[in-house]
Design a protein around this motif. Structure first.
Motif, PDB file in Angstrom:
ATOM      1  N   SER A 196       1.152   4.081  -3.250  1.00 25.91           N
ATOM      2  CA  SER A 196       0.304   4.895  -2.761  1.00 25.91           C
ATOM      3  C   SER A 196       0.281   6.278  -4.018  1.00 25.91           C
ATOM      4  O   SER A 196       1.010   6.353  -4.765  1.00 25.91           O
ATOM      5  CB  SER A 196       1.159   6.057  -1.575  1.00 25.91           C
ATOM      6  OG  SER A 196       2.298   6.745  -2.079  1.00 25.91           O
TER       7      SER A 196
ATOM      8  N   ASP B  43      -5.555   5.688  -9.995  1.00 31.16           N
ATOM      9  CA  ASP B  43      -6.774   5.302  -9.652  1.00 31.16           C
ATOM     10  C   ASP B  43      -6.997   3.738  -9.947  1.00 31.16           C
ATOM     11  O   ASP B  43      -7.777   3.298  -9.123  1.00 31.16           O
ATOM     12  CB  ASP B  43      -7.738   6.275 -10.292  1.00 31.16           C
ATOM     13  CG  ASP B  43      -7.604   6.390 -11.623  1.00 31.16           C
ATOM     14  OD1 ASP B  43      -6.461   5.990 -12.474  1.00 31.16           O
ATOM     15  OD2 ASP B  43      -8.410   6.616 -12.685  1.00 31.16           O
TER      16      ASP B  43
ATOM     17  N   ARG C 297       0.737  -1.153  -0.054  1.00 36.61           N
ATOM     18  CA  ARG C 297      -0.200   0.090   0.001  1.00 36.61           C
ATOM     19  C   ARG C 297       0.856   1.232  -0.019  1.00 36.61           C
ATOM     20  O   ARG C 297       0.568   2.158  -0.693  1.00 36.61           O
ATOM     21  CB  ARG C 297      -1.090  -0.025   1.296  1.00 36.61           C
ATOM     22  CG  ARG C 297      -2.107  -0.777   1.049  1.00 36.61           C
ATOM     23  CD  ARG C 297      -3.103  -0.605   2.234  1.00 36.61           C
ATOM     24  NE  ARG C 297      -4.370  -0.862   2.047  1.00 36.61           N
ATOM     25  CZ  ARG C 297      -5.473  -1.505   2.970  1.00 36.61           C
ATOM     26  NH1 ARG C 297      -4.839  -1.592   4.037  1.00 36.61           N
ATOM     27  NH2 ARG C 297      -6.573  -1.646   2.491  1.00 36.61           N
TER      28      ARG C 297
ATOM     29  N   ASN D  62      -5.465   1.562  -7.513  1.00 36.86           N
ATOM     30  CA  ASN D  62      -6.138   1.380  -6.367  1.00 36.86           C
ATOM     31  C   ASN D  62      -7.317   0.602  -6.482  1.00 36.86           C
ATOM     32  O   ASN D  62      -7.602  -0.230  -5.641  1.00 36.86           O
ATOM     33  CB  ASN D  62      -6.554   2.684  -5.812  1.00 36.86           C
ATOM     34  CG  ASN D  62      -5.716   3.534  -5.083  1.00 36.86           C
ATOM     35  OD1 ASN D  62      -4.717   3.077  -4.734  1.00 36.86           O
ATOM     36  ND2 ASN D  62      -5.614   4.838  -4.912  1.00 36.86           N
TER      37      ASN D  62
END
Length: 606
Positions: free
Chosen positions: A548, A561, A544, A564
């Motif tokens: 980031s 995006d 994670r 994620n």
């Protein structure tokens, strides 16, 4: 086994001793037993030695009193050194000890830049010829590329005369002033498409690696001229697959240092283990020690039971090394630093931790089973390609099977600017497909085309470089019987039906290995990455952080995006394929951060 380094420039000043010390320090973990760097106007040659053959002799760089002006260094092992020594002694050469590399100056004096054609072993050699009228640097690596040489040529260095610098490891090479730290623009795509740097490229601009079976000659003021040699022509292999492999295992299990075996629980390492243990029993030597790595807790796809079965059958002293999963994030950073470039295979962490245990238990040499799948058709992608009917894009499917993220997923994750760059310059996947299709169009059968690609391109870059760096991170010499010339020749001469699906190896193991190992499905020795990035997994926070949005936006290549969303999809339903793509992206981000700090001299601790 050692780490080597050096530089060569015409008419330049003597290299800075502090700079050479910094280069050596970056790879001292691989050669803790002895250290020496020689230098003169425009040149340097050095070695950090791991003493395996004739530990009391063999000081490097090698020099012979009757051959002034010829210096040599060696990383690796020359297995036919006794035969070569007898031949050279008959020509009047004399040697102060029985170390394998001591004969290199004499071999070069007799055969010049063609000296490597006479070597049987795993090696990276540098010979510096300082004799008037014949000044040159010669670099050579073994036929399979088991021992790497990384190099950089600066045509404007050394007051415009040009300078070539080399080292066994990328972090060491980057300690030379004048070697830039410049990640290749296509390094991310190459990592996602092939899981590693492709062919003779590294992930850094201007830093190359000598291809398997190649010799490079550097003359004053010129760039390295690289040529491939004919394969080493040793004695023809005699007998069936088991006989040929037995001969090589017994040769490689002989050393002037403690020898053990890596036992993953699979067919390949099981064969090496069984044959090495057989030799110990026949010679009344102490039992062979074997090593297997597991992770504490309950994780999917554990091979520990299979490894124990091999060890019981072979009657070895078995070490089951158990790693705390909480240590994995720190293992990742150390592994990336030692490799010097990104490698998307989670096996790298397991490899590093396993060789640490080998070192801590007092062993200097470890036998391993790498190379068998490439030579004997063991990969699922090979079987799928052979089964593909005419008209089916087998090469495209094959390339996708090599990837950490298939083509459609890569293109989905790229920013528009990076996608346009890759479209303009081509992807490593395109080059893989093109190479396979060209071979088939030229009349090469599919099996031979795939085996050639796997052994000449993928095996050195993906497997052998990793094994070399991560074993030597702990001063352990990994020896690979499957990569020896006699086994390679034997495999290539087998009829297709015996080579495909490792049939010849299964037949060789029928009387040596437990039925549970022979009948099990194929599984790589690796890290259970999908489970470790799942909710509550030990790697989730690390991944994670590395993925980031702030990091990814700064890089400008990946859409944060979409990454994620990919991570959220994996967390909802853990998936091995998604996990590998996320892992590769995270490794690339960490490598980008680590490599930028490599201009600062580092300590020599592993």
């Amino acid at each position: 086994m050692c780490r080597i380094l050096g530089s060569f420039a015409a008419g330049a000043d003597r290299p800075d001793p502090a700079e050479l010390a910094a280069v050596s320090a970056r790879q001292r973990h691989g050669g803790p037993d002895e250290h020496q760097v020689l230098s003169g106007p425009g040149w340097s040659l050095g070695c950090d030695r791991l003493a395996v053959t004739d530990p009391c002799g063999g000081t490097q760089p090698y020099r012979l009193p009757h051959l002034p002006g010829i210096l040599a260094v060696l990383n690796g092992e020359i297995y036919n050194h006794e035969e070569l020594r007898r031949r050279l002694a008959a020509r009047g050469h004399r040697f102060p000890d029985r170390c394998d590399g001591t004969l290199l100056p004499a071999l070069y004096a007799e055969y010049g830049a063609a000296f490597a054609e006479h070597l049987d072993g795993m090696f990276a050699v540098a010979v510096l010829d300082l004799r008037p009228g014949s000044t040159q640097l010669v670099l050579a690596v073994d036929d399979m590329g088991m021992k790497p040489v990384h190099f950089h040529h600066d045509p404007y260095g050394a007051n415009g005369a040009g300078v070539t610098r080399f080292a066994s490891e990328i972090p060491a090479l980057l300690a030379f002033e004048g070697v830039p730290i410049a990640p290749r623009e296509d390094a991310l795509d190459t990592l996602l498409a092939t899981r590693t740097s492709y062919a003779t490229h590294t992930a850094l601009d201007g830093v190359g690696v000598l291809p398997p079976g190649a010799t490079a000659v550097v003359r004053p003021g010129s760039a390295p001229v690289v040529r491939r040699r004919a394969p080493h022509a040793g004695p023809r292999p005699v007998g069936d697959t088991q006989d040929v492999l037995r001969h090589e295992v017994r040769r490689l299990a002989t050393a002037d240092a403690p020898v053990c075996a890596i036992t993953s629980g699979g067919l390949d390492s099981g064969l090496v283990t069984a044959l090495a243990a057989e030799q110990r029993r026949e010679t009344d030597a102490p039992p062979l020690h074997t090593f297997h790595l597991t992770y504490r807790g309950k994780w999917p796809d554990s091979e520990a039971a299979y490894a124990r079965a091999v060890a019981r059958r072979a009657r070895t002293v078995h070490h089951e090394v158990s790693i705390d999963p909480d240590e994995i994030p720190s293992l990742l950073t150390r592994t990336v630093r030692h490799l010097g470039q990104p490698n998307a295979d989670p096996i790298a962490l397991s490899t590093y931790a396993l060789f640490r245990a080998v070192h801590e238990n007092g062993f200097t040499v470890a036998l391993a089973g790498d190379g068998a799948d490439e030579l004997f058709g063991g990969y699922d992608r090979m079987r799928a390609a052979l089964a593909a009917p005419p008209g089916v894009d087998w090469a495209g499917a094959y390339a996708d099977a090599l990837s950490a993220a298939p083509r459609l997923l890569r293109e989905h994750l790229y920013t528009s600017s990076y996608a346009a760059f890759i479209a303009d310059h081509g992807s490593a996947a395109d080059r893989v497909e093109g190479e396979l299709r060209s071979a088939e169009a030229a009349g090469t059968d599919r099996a031979t085309a795939m085996s050639a690609f796997e052994t000449r391109r993928r095996l050195p870059a993906y497997h052998l470089r990793r094994v070399d760096h991560l074993s030597m991170a702990w001063a352990v010499e990994a020896r690979l019987p499957f990569c020896q010339p006699s086994v390679v020749t034997h495999a290539r001469e087998l009829p297709p039906e015996a080579r495909h699906g490792k049939r010849a190896l299964y037949e060789a193991g029928a009387e040596l290995l437990p039925a549970s190992v022979l009948n099990r499905p194929k599984q790589p020795f690796t890290l259970p990455i999908a489970a470790m990035i799942a909710p509550g997994g030990p790697l989730l926070d690390t991944v994670r952080e590395l993925l980031s949005p702030a990091r990814l936006v700064l890089g400008g290549k990946i859409r944060a995006d979409r990454v994620n969303r990919l991570l959220a999809r994996h967390l909802e339903r853990p998936n091995q394929h998604i996990a590998l793509a996320l892992w590769a992206l995270a490794v690339h981000e960490l490598w980008t951060e680590v490599v930028q700090g490599m201009r600062i001299p580092v300590g020599c601790a592993a």
